[in-house]
Motif scaffolding. Structure first.
Motif, mmCIF file in Angstrom:
data_model
loop_
_atom_site.group_PDB
_atom_site.id
_atom_site.type_symbol
_atom_site.label_atom_id
_atom_site.label_comp_id
_atom_site.label_asym_id
_atom_site.label_seq_id
_atom_site.Cartn_x
_atom_site.Cartn_y
_atom_site.Cartn_z
ATOM 1 N N ASP A 56 0.832 -1.209 0.000
ATOM 2 C CA ASP A 56 0.000 0.000 0.000
ATOM 3 C C ASP A 56 0.864 1.256 0.000
ATOM 4 O O ASP A 56 0.370 2.358 -0.216
ATOM 5 N N GLY A 57 2.154 1.078 0.290
ATOM 6 C CA GLY A 57 3.073 2.213 0.318
ATOM 7 C C GLY A 57 4.504 1.721 0.344
ATOM 8 O O GLY A 57 4.771 0.542 0.587
ATOM 9 N N LEU A 58 5.438 2.636 0.067
ATOM 10 C CA LEU A 58 6.865 2.337 0.051
ATOM 11 C C LEU A 58 7.567 3.241 1.062
ATOM 12 O O LEU A 58 7.253 4.424 1.171
ATOM 13 N N LEU A 59 8.520 2.680 1.780
ATOM 14 C CA LEU A 59 9.274 3.422 2.784
ATOM 15 C C LEU A 59 10.758 3.286 2.457
ATOM 16 O O LEU A 59 11.248 2.172 2.247
ATOM 17 N N PHE A 60 11.458 4.421 2.390
ATOM 18 C CA PHE A 60 12.866 4.428 1.974
ATOM 19 C C PHE A 60 13.719 5.275 2.909
ATOM 20 O O PHE A 60 13.232 6.242 3.495
ATOM 21 N N GLY A 61 15.011 4.945 2.944
ATOM 22 C CA GLY A 61 16.018 5.880 3.409
ATOM 23 C C GLY A 61 16.351 6.840 2.276
ATOM 24 O O GLY A 61 15.959 6.627 1.121
ATOM 25 N N ARG A 62 17.104 7.899 2.593
ATOM 26 C CA ARG A 62 17.366 8.954 1.609
ATOM 27 C C ARG A 62 18.086 8.454 0.364
ATOM 28 O O ARG A 62 17.679 8.741 -0.762
ATOM 29 N N ARG A 63 19.177 7.700 0.530
ATOM 30 C CA ARG A 63 19.976 7.298 -0.621
ATOM 31 C C ARG A 63 19.174 6.391 -1.570
ATOM 32 O O ARG A 63 19.179 6.567 -2.782
ATOM 33 N N THR A 64 18.459 5.406 -0.988
ATOM 34 C CA THR A 64 17.675 4.501 -1.830
ATOM 35 C C THR A 64 16.545 5.258 -2.514
ATOM 36 O O THR A 64 16.262 5.031 -3.701
ATOM 37 N N TRP A 65 15.900 6.181 -1.791
ATOM 38 C CA TRP A 65 14.837 6.974 -2.410
ATOM 39 C C TRP A 65 15.383 7.759 -3.594
ATOM 40 O O TRP A 65 14.766 7.778 -4.659
ATOM 41 N N ARG A 66 16.554 8.395 -3.435
ATOM 42 C CA ARG A 66 17.140 9.174 -4.540
ATOM 43 C C ARG A 66 17.395 8.285 -5.763
ATOM 44 O O ARG A 66 17.133 8.678 -6.898
ATOM 45 N N THR A 67 17.924 7.078 -5.526
ATOM 46 C CA THR A 67 18.195 6.148 -6.630
ATOM 47 C C THR A 67 16.905 5.777 -7.340
ATOM 48 O O THR A 67 16.815 5.794 -8.577
ATOM 49 N N MET A 68 15.882 5.429 -6.552
ATOM 50 C CA MET A 68 14.594 5.033 -7.128
ATOM 51 C C MET A 68 13.923 6.211 -7.843
ATOM 52 O O MET A 68 13.367 6.050 -8.932
ATOM 53 N N ALA A 69 13.983 7.391 -7.225
ATOM 54 C CA ALA A 69 13.356 8.576 -7.806
ATOM 55 C C ALA A 69 14.029 8.975 -9.110
ATOM 56 O O ALA A 69 13.407 9.596 -9.974
ATOM 57 N N GLY A 70 15.295 8.594 -9.267
ATOM 58 C CA GLY A 70 16.023 8.888 -10.491
ATOM 59 C C GLY A 70 15.760 7.878 -11.594
ATOM 60 O O GLY A 70 16.116 8.108 -12.754
ATOM 61 N N ALA A 71 15.163 6.733 -11.233
ATOM 62 C CA ALA A 71 14.993 5.651 -12.209
ATOM 63 C C ALA A 71 13.556 5.437 -12.659
ATOM 64 O O ALA A 71 13.289 5.339 -13.859
ATOM 65 N N TRP A 72 12.621 5.352 -11.711
ATOM 66 C CA TRP A 72 11.284 4.861 -12.055
ATOM 67 C C TRP A 72 10.403 5.839 -12.819
ATOM 68 O O TRP A 72 9.660 5.425 -13.715
ATOM 69 N N PRO A 73 10.416 7.156 -12.536
ATOM 70 C CA PRO A 73 9.506 8.037 -13.273
ATOM 71 C C PRO A 73 9.700 7.978 -14.792
ATOM 72 O O PRO A 73 8.734 8.069 -15.547
ATOM 73 N N GLU A 74 10.939 7.796 -15.252
ATOM 74 C CA GLU A 74 11.177 7.788 -16.706
ATOM 75 C C GLU A 74 10.796 6.463 -17.360
ATOM 76 O O GLU A 74 10.867 6.320 -18.573
ATOM 77 N N ARG A 75 10.394 5.479 -16.549
ATOM 78 C CA ARG A 75 9.992 4.181 -17.093
ATOM 79 C C ARG A 75 8.477 4.041 -17.178
ATOM 80 O O ARG A 75 7.953 2.928 -17.287
ATOM 81 N N ALA A 76 7.773 5.125 -17.096
ATOM 82 C CA ALA A 76 6.307 5.097 -17.155
ATOM 83 C C ALA A 76 5.842 4.336 -18.389
ATOM 84 O O ALA A 76 6.458 4.407 -19.447
#
Length: 199
Positions: A56-76
């Motif tokens: 229902d949700g995702l929980l991240f630390g800062r570094r992992t969130w930055r990596t994910m935020a840099g990858a997933w939006p462009e894969r829409a």
């Protein structure tokens, strides 16, 4: 909500930089991308698909969130990416500000108050809150007894050092093995929950 942790891990308990060489070089870590030879779409990929589908949700630390935020939006347009992008996300950080939260549906949890806020989140109505990567955060969650399920993709490799998710506080935490699946290339996908009578 239930906090579910899903991690790639080596046999010696290292979770650092499974995805690529530049993912996390802290401490001179030189084995970034070590999980790639052991990935298969059916067992390992299936475990990730299942975890994200049930979240229902995702929980991240800062570094992992930055990596994910840099990858997933462009894969829409890919169903898995669309699911990742649409889920509610929480990032624990004492350095990010609201203006840094470029990945949609992201809420900031301040580092100083993190465990208290996560306890409140866990007590709220909802399904699984999935944590991937984020070793510092996961270590704190395990130490505080806030992990309801631990899904380890145990890969047949020794890395000789690197970041771990496991607390080193000399506290015993019994776990119960709920399920295990083995891939053709020797990855054990093991699901554990706190044992009755444990923390």
């Amino acid at each position: 909500m239930r906090i579910v942790v899903s991690e790639f891990t080596s046999l010696d308990g290292v979770v650092q930089a499974p995805g690529g060489p530049e993912e996390d070089t802290d401490g001179g870590f030189a084995h970034g991308g070590w999980s790639h030879p052991y990935f298969d779409p059916e067992v390992v990929g299936g475990a990730f698909d299942d975890a994200v589908a049930a979240a229902d949700g995702l929980l991240f630390g800062r570094r992992t969130w930055r990596t994910m935020a840099g990858a997933w939006p462009e894969r829409a347009g890919d169903p898995f990416a669309d699911r990742m992008n649409s889920l509610k996300k929480y990032v624990v950080s004492s350095t990010l500000g609201e203006s840094d939260l470029t990945w949609n549906n992201t809420t900031l949890i301040g580092g100083g108050e993190a465990l208290g806020e996560i306890r409140e989140l866990r007590a709220a109505e909802g399904g699984n809150l999935l944590v991937m990567g984020s070793p510092t955060l996961v270590r704190a969650l395990l130490g505080a007894g806030l992990v309801d399920e631990l899904r380890l993709m145990l890969m047949p490799v020794l890395l000789g050092g690197g970041k771990s998710i496991f607390p080193d506080d000399a506290v015993q935490r019994p776990l119960e093995l709920v399920s295990t699946v083995v891939s053709d290339n020797g990855v054990h996908v093991c699901t554990y929950r706190p044992a009755a009578g444990g923390e």
